[in-house]
Design a protein around this motif. Structure first.
Motif, PDB file in Angstrom:
ATOM      1  N   SER A 281      92.813  49.851  88.679  1.00 43.91           N
ATOM      2  CA  SER A 281      93.516  50.338  89.873  1.00 43.91           C
ATOM      3  C   SER A 281      92.766  51.727  90.372  1.00 43.91           C
ATOM      4  O   SER A 281      92.484  52.718  89.485  1.00 43.91           O
ATOM      5  N   ASP A 282      92.436  51.724  91.544  1.00 42.79           N
ATOM      6  CA  ASP A 282      92.249  52.956  91.967  1.00 42.79           C
ATOM      7  C   ASP A 282      93.254  54.004  92.022  1.00 42.79           C
ATOM      8  O   ASP A 282      94.402  53.660  91.861  1.00 42.79           O
ATOM      9  N   ALA A 283      93.002  55.566  92.166  1.00 43.56           N
ATOM     10  CA  ALA A 283      93.878  56.221  91.951  1.00 43.56           C
ATOM     11  C   ALA A 283      94.617  56.292  93.330  1.00 43.56           C
ATOM     12  O   ALA A 283      94.215  55.714  94.428  1.00 43.56           O
ATOM     13  N   LEU A 284      95.843  56.547  93.254  1.00 43.15           N
ATOM     14  CA  LEU A 284      96.853  56.752  94.160  1.00 43.15           C
ATOM     15  C   LEU A 284      96.459  57.247  95.340  1.00 43.15           C
ATOM     16  O   LEU A 284      96.065  58.680  95.283  1.00 43.15           O
ATOM     17  N   THR A 285      96.276  56.555  96.385  1.00 43.56           N
ATOM     18  CA  THR A 285      96.215  57.501  97.858  1.00 43.56           C
ATOM     19  C   THR A 285      97.208  56.844  99.082  1.00 43.56           C
ATOM     20  O   THR A 285      97.761  55.752  98.622  1.00 43.56           O
ATOM     21  N   PRO A 286      97.607  57.605  99.899  1.00 48.70           N
ATOM     22  CA  PRO A 286      98.397  57.149 100.852  1.00 48.70           C
ATOM     23  C   PRO A 286      97.976  55.825 101.594  1.00 48.70           C
ATOM     24  O   PRO A 286      96.839  55.849 101.878  1.00 48.70           O
ATOM     25  N   GLY A 287      98.823  54.899 101.791  1.00 47.51           N
ATOM     26  CA  GLY A 287      98.432  53.818 102.472  1.00 47.51           C
ATOM     27  C   GLY A 287      99.481  53.124 103.338  1.00 47.51           C
ATOM     28  O   GLY A 287     100.655  53.718 103.378  1.00 47.51           O
ATOM     29  N   GLY A 288      98.939  52.282 103.824  1.00 47.49           N
ATOM     30  CA  GLY A 288     100.135  51.593 104.909  1.00 47.49           C
ATOM     31  C   GLY A 288     100.131  52.304 106.382  1.00 47.49           C
ATOM     32  O   GLY A 288      99.260  53.362 106.695  1.00 47.49           O
ATOM     33  N   LYS A 289     101.256  52.449 107.013  1.00 44.96           N
ATOM     34  CA  LYS A 289     101.276  52.825 108.477  1.00 44.96           C
ATOM     35  C   LYS A 289     101.510  54.420 108.176  1.00 44.96           C
ATOM     36  O   LYS A 289     102.165  54.813 107.230  1.00 44.96           O
ATOM     37  N   PHE A 290     101.235  55.099 109.284  1.00 44.34           N
ATOM     38  CA  PHE A 290     101.481  56.504 109.364  1.00 44.34           C
ATOM     39  C   PHE A 290     102.625  56.569 109.679  1.00 44.34           C
ATOM     40  O   PHE A 290     103.028  56.005 110.796  1.00 44.34           O
ATOM     41  N   PRO A 291     103.654  57.702 109.196  1.00 45.28           N
ATOM     42  CA  PRO A 291     105.241  57.705 109.521  1.00 45.28           C
ATOM     43  C   PRO A 291     104.977  58.580 110.890  1.00 45.28           C
ATOM     44  O   PRO A 291     104.417  59.432 111.041  1.00 45.28           O
ATOM     45  N   LYS A 292     105.957  57.981 111.861  1.00 49.25           N
ATOM     46  CA  LYS A 292     106.337  58.699 112.954  1.00 49.25           C
ATOM     47  C   LYS A 292     107.729  58.537 113.299  1.00 49.25           C
ATOM     48  O   LYS A 292     108.491  58.130 112.358  1.00 49.25           O
ATOM     49  N   ILE A 293     107.956  59.425 114.155  1.00 52.74           N
ATOM     50  CA  ILE A 293     109.502  59.660 114.537  1.00 52.74           C
ATOM     51  C   ILE A 293     110.433  58.224 114.511  1.00 52.74           C
ATOM     52  O   ILE A 293     111.708  58.424 114.206  1.00 52.74           O
ATOM     53  N   GLU A 294     109.849  57.078 114.809  1.00 52.00           N
ATOM     54  CA  GLU A 294     110.574  55.807 115.080  1.00 52.00           C
ATOM     55  C   GLU A 294     110.467  55.103 113.772  1.00 52.00           C
ATOM     56  O   GLU A 294     111.016  54.113 113.831  1.00 52.00           O
ATOM     57  N   SER A 295     109.740  55.517 112.992  1.00 50.81           N
ATOM     58  CA  SER A 295     109.419  54.648 111.473  1.00 50.81           C
ATOM     59  C   SER A 295     110.684  54.758 110.933  1.00 50.81           C
ATOM     60  O   SER A 295     111.657  55.514 110.592  1.00 50.81           O
ATOM     61  N   LYS A 296     110.910  53.523 110.021  1.00 53.72           N
ATOM     62  CA  LYS A 296     111.496  53.279 108.963  1.00 53.72           C
ATOM     63  C   LYS A 296     110.898  53.536 107.589  1.00 53.72           C
ATOM     64  O   LYS A 296     109.889  53.132 107.414  1.00 53.72           O
ATOM     65  N   ILE A 297     111.506  54.416 106.636  1.00 53.57           N
ATOM     66  CA  ILE A 297     110.701  54.858 105.410  1.00 53.57           C
ATOM     67  C   ILE A 297     111.561  54.502 104.201  1.00 53.57           C
ATOM     68  O   ILE A 297     112.659  54.390 104.248  1.00 53.57           O
ATOM     69  N   ARG A 298     110.916  54.195 103.173  1.00 50.39           N
ATOM     70  CA  ARG A 298     111.570  53.864 101.663  1.00 50.39           C
ATOM     71  C   ARG A 298     110.822  54.963 100.679  1.00 50.39           C
ATOM     72  O   ARG A 298     109.336  54.830 100.667  1.00 50.39           O
ATOM     73  N   LEU A 299     111.502  55.297  99.939  1.00 55.77           N
ATOM     74  CA  LEU A 299     111.098  55.984  98.561  1.00 55.77           C
ATOM     75  C   LEU A 299     110.010  54.982  97.716  1.00 55.77           C
ATOM     76  O   LEU A 299     110.642  54.079  97.414  1.00 55.77           O
ATOM     77  N   GLN A 300     109.173  55.410  97.270  1.00 52.30           N
ATOM     78  CA  GLN A 300     108.475  54.740  96.204  1.00 52.30           C
ATOM     79  C   GLN A 300     108.487  55.511  94.960  1.00 52.30           C
ATOM     80  O   GLN A 300     108.554  56.828  95.083  1.00 52.30           O
ATOM     81  N   PHE A 301     108.314  54.964  93.840  1.00 57.29           N
ATOM     82  CA  PHE A 301     108.232  55.555  92.685  1.00 57.29           C
ATOM     83  C   PHE A 301     109.227  56.527  92.512  1.00 57.29           C
ATOM     84  O   PHE A 301     109.221  57.827  92.010  1.00 57.29           O
ATOM     85  N   ARG A 302     110.470  56.119  92.497  1.00 57.46           N
ATOM     86  CA  ARG A 302     111.797  56.947  92.330  1.00 57.46           C
ATOM     87  C   ARG A 302     112.072  57.625  91.052  1.00 57.46           C
ATOM     88  O   ARG A 302     112.405  58.700  90.765  1.00 57.46           O
ATOM     89  N   ASP A 303     111.553  56.812  90.068  1.00 59.54           N
ATOM     90  CA  ASP A 303     111.629  57.281  88.544  1.00 59.54           C
ATOM     91  C   ASP A 303     110.565  58.133  88.174  1.00 59.54           C
ATOM     92  O   ASP A 303     110.759  58.772  87.231  1.00 59.54           O
ATOM     93  N   HIS A 304     109.575  58.458  89.164  1.00 58.57           N
ATOM     94  CA  HIS A 304     108.563  59.400  88.720  1.00 58.57           C
ATOM     95  C   HIS A 304     108.554  60.848  89.838  1.00 58.57           C
ATOM     96  O   HIS A 304     107.710  61.520  89.709  1.00 58.57           O
ATOM     97  N   ALA A 305     109.716  61.131  90.336  1.00 57.58           N
ATOM     98  CA  ALA A 305     109.953  62.137  91.206  1.00 57.58           C
ATOM     99  C   ALA A 305     111.183  62.859  90.882  1.00 57.58           C
ATOM    100  O   ALA A 305     112.259  61.969  90.956  1.00 57.58           O
ATOM    101  N   ILE A 306     111.414  63.973  90.998  1.00 58.20           N
ATOM    102  CA  ILE A 306     112.608  64.780  90.894  1.00 58.20           C
ATOM    103  C   ILE A 306     112.870  65.811  92.225  1.00 58.20           C
ATOM    104  O   ILE A 306     111.892  66.356  92.690  1.00 58.20           O
TER     105      ILE A 306
END
Length: 471
Positions: A346-371
């Motif tokens: 696998s390649d190194a992690l880089t931002p992917g998918g849609k760019f977040p805007k004010i109307e966007s819905k977002i979801r947390l990734q890698f919950r267990d890897h962030a505090i």
């Protein structure tokens, strides 16, 4: 789960146990463990014992032996590491001391037979065959992807660092004398057979490694043979020794360990300074002076009574606020743990998918890897340091240095101390961050911040670090 015919016990009670067969992966050797999530991984590791039973009856209390007689599981365990893997690994450049030790138990003492510098495979094999020396290979998850997968999930499950060592011991030989460790231990038997003896702890839940003499430990409380596919767990402080029986060409097992320096005592040492600092802002008793010449006194009985009273006041403050900040333990864990296992190719992690805007819905990734932590501003030079919110993550940690504990791991190329990777926000962003962490999805425009610009900036910052995705 694989069908585990055979027996499981608290070591001493035998009985057949049946459970469901695991789904077999199409590629390479079949996985006998479930990698769907950390909970399923640990559940499959100790199956057929249920997790609630394990933590109620065994964890930190007594050993657990799982003798499975399961060809599927035995084959899977063997794929984790084999003696034959050493030839290829030596070609990558292994070093004595750093990557492996050569040792043998002689008259109840560990004799280290290491050479200097780089490991030569032919010399290593000679020491193994002729000197009957045990090869102790450090942190194999650096090289073996399946162990990386297992240990990364276990770090998510326990919220604690998880290390490993592989032990390869020739027949009729023993590598280490009787000793106990300061970690919770899971033994997976990979190749051959190993004869184990366990003894009653002299120090329960020990905080350090120690060798014990044969005349001190008495008779074994448990004695058994581990075969491929078997698993053994025992708590820190359990005295143990193991040898490869005569007639068995060699034994290979991996020791997976966790919960080093992860006790309530360690947590209090980490959290109490912050509790005292915060409470002293409100409680004048903590701001009054200590008695004159207290630091010069031998008899401090009166002062200990006063200190006991102050500690009770701290306990009352804690019970009312229900907040106990741990900063250093959290940062140490997140800075030193494994990154997510995305596969060697696998390649190194880089931002992917849609760019977040004010109307966007977002979801947390890698919950267990962030505090998320709240702590004094690390970038402020003022005498009064305001509190800031920090989001730390392990997404860009290096698998190659995991649990190696070398100076290179704790310092950057410039020679300055290394800090966890993450983001820094004003304290006013805390509620919005909690929204993202506590909900499966959230709309950017509904984040609890004062302006649309702040909402978009928060989403963009998290997206840039690969912590959220737009859905």
């Amino acid at each position: 789960m694989p069908k585990k015919g055979g027996r499981h016990s608290d070591i001493g009670k035998d009985g057949p146990v049946q459970c469901k067969r695991a789904k077999v992966e199409a590629a390479c050797s079949p996985s006998a463990l479930s990698f769907e999530n950390p909970d399923s991984l640990f559940g499959s590791l100790i199956s057929p014992i249920k997790q609630e039973v394990f933590f109620r009856e065994y964890w930190e209390q007594k050993p657990l032996l799982l003798q499975r007689n399961n060809p599927l599981l035995a084959a899977y365990y063997q794929s984790l590491f084999q003696l034959s893997d050493l030839k290829e690994l030596c070609g990558r450049g292994l070093y004595y001391g750093r990557d492996l030790n050569i040792c043998r138990c002689v008259n109840g003492k560990k004799k280290v037979l290491n050479k200097e510098g780089k490991v030569n495979y032919m010399q290593l094999k000679k020491d193994f065959d002729q000197k009957k020396a045990t090869i102790q290979f450090h942190q194999p998850q650096r090289f073996k992807e399946e162990l990386w997968k297992i240990q990364e999930k276990l770090e998510c499950y326990f919220g604690s660092l998880v290390g490993s060592n592989v032990y390869m011991t020739p027949q009729g030989s023993q590598g280490l004398p009787p000793h106990y460790d300061d970690v919770e231990v899971f033994i997976l038997q990979l190749e051959g057979q190993k004869h184990w003896r366990l003894y009653k702890p002299t120090v329960s839940l020990a905080r350090e490694y120690n060798v014990e003499s044969e005349d001190r430990i008495g008779n074994p409380t448990h004695e058994f043979i581990l075969k491929p596919g078997d698993l053994l767990y025992f708590p820190r402080g359990t005295i143990h020794q193991a040898d490869t029986p005569p007639g068995i060409s060699y034994s290979t097992h991996v020791t997976i360990s966790t919960y080093q320096n992860n006790s309530w005592g360690d947590f209090l040492l980490d959290a109490l300074p912050g509790l005292v600092f915060d409470t002293a802002r409100e409680d004048v008793a903590l701001r009054t002076s200590i008695p004159r010449k207290l630091l010069m006194q031998v008899d401090v009985a009166d002062s200990t009574k006063k200190l006991s009273s102050l500690l009770r006041g701290l306990a009352d403050h804690l019970e009312n606020t229900k907040e106990l900040k741990s900063s250093d333990m959290k940062k140490d864990f997140i800075m030193n743990r494994l990154p997510p296992c995305l596969g060697c190719d696998s390649d190194a992690l880089t931002p992917g998918g849609k760019f977040p805007k004010i109307e966007s819905k977002i979801r947390l990734q890698f919950r267990d890897h962030a505090i998320i932590t709240v702590e004094p501003d690390q970038e402020s030079s003022d005498d009064i340091r305001r509190e800031m919110v920090y989001v730390y993550h392990s997404l860009k940690n290096k698998r190659e240095t995991h649990m190696m504990g070398t100076e290179e791991d704790t310092a950057s190329e410039e020679g300055t101390p290394q800090h966890p990777r993450g983001l820094r926000f004003p304290l006013s962003y805390l509620d919005a961050l909690k929204q993202i962490w506590c909900n499966s999805t959230v709309s950017v425009k509904e984040l609890n911040l004062a302006s649309d610009e702040q909402k978009e900036n928060l989403a963009l910052s998290l997206w840039t670090e690969c912590l959220i995705e737009v859905i």
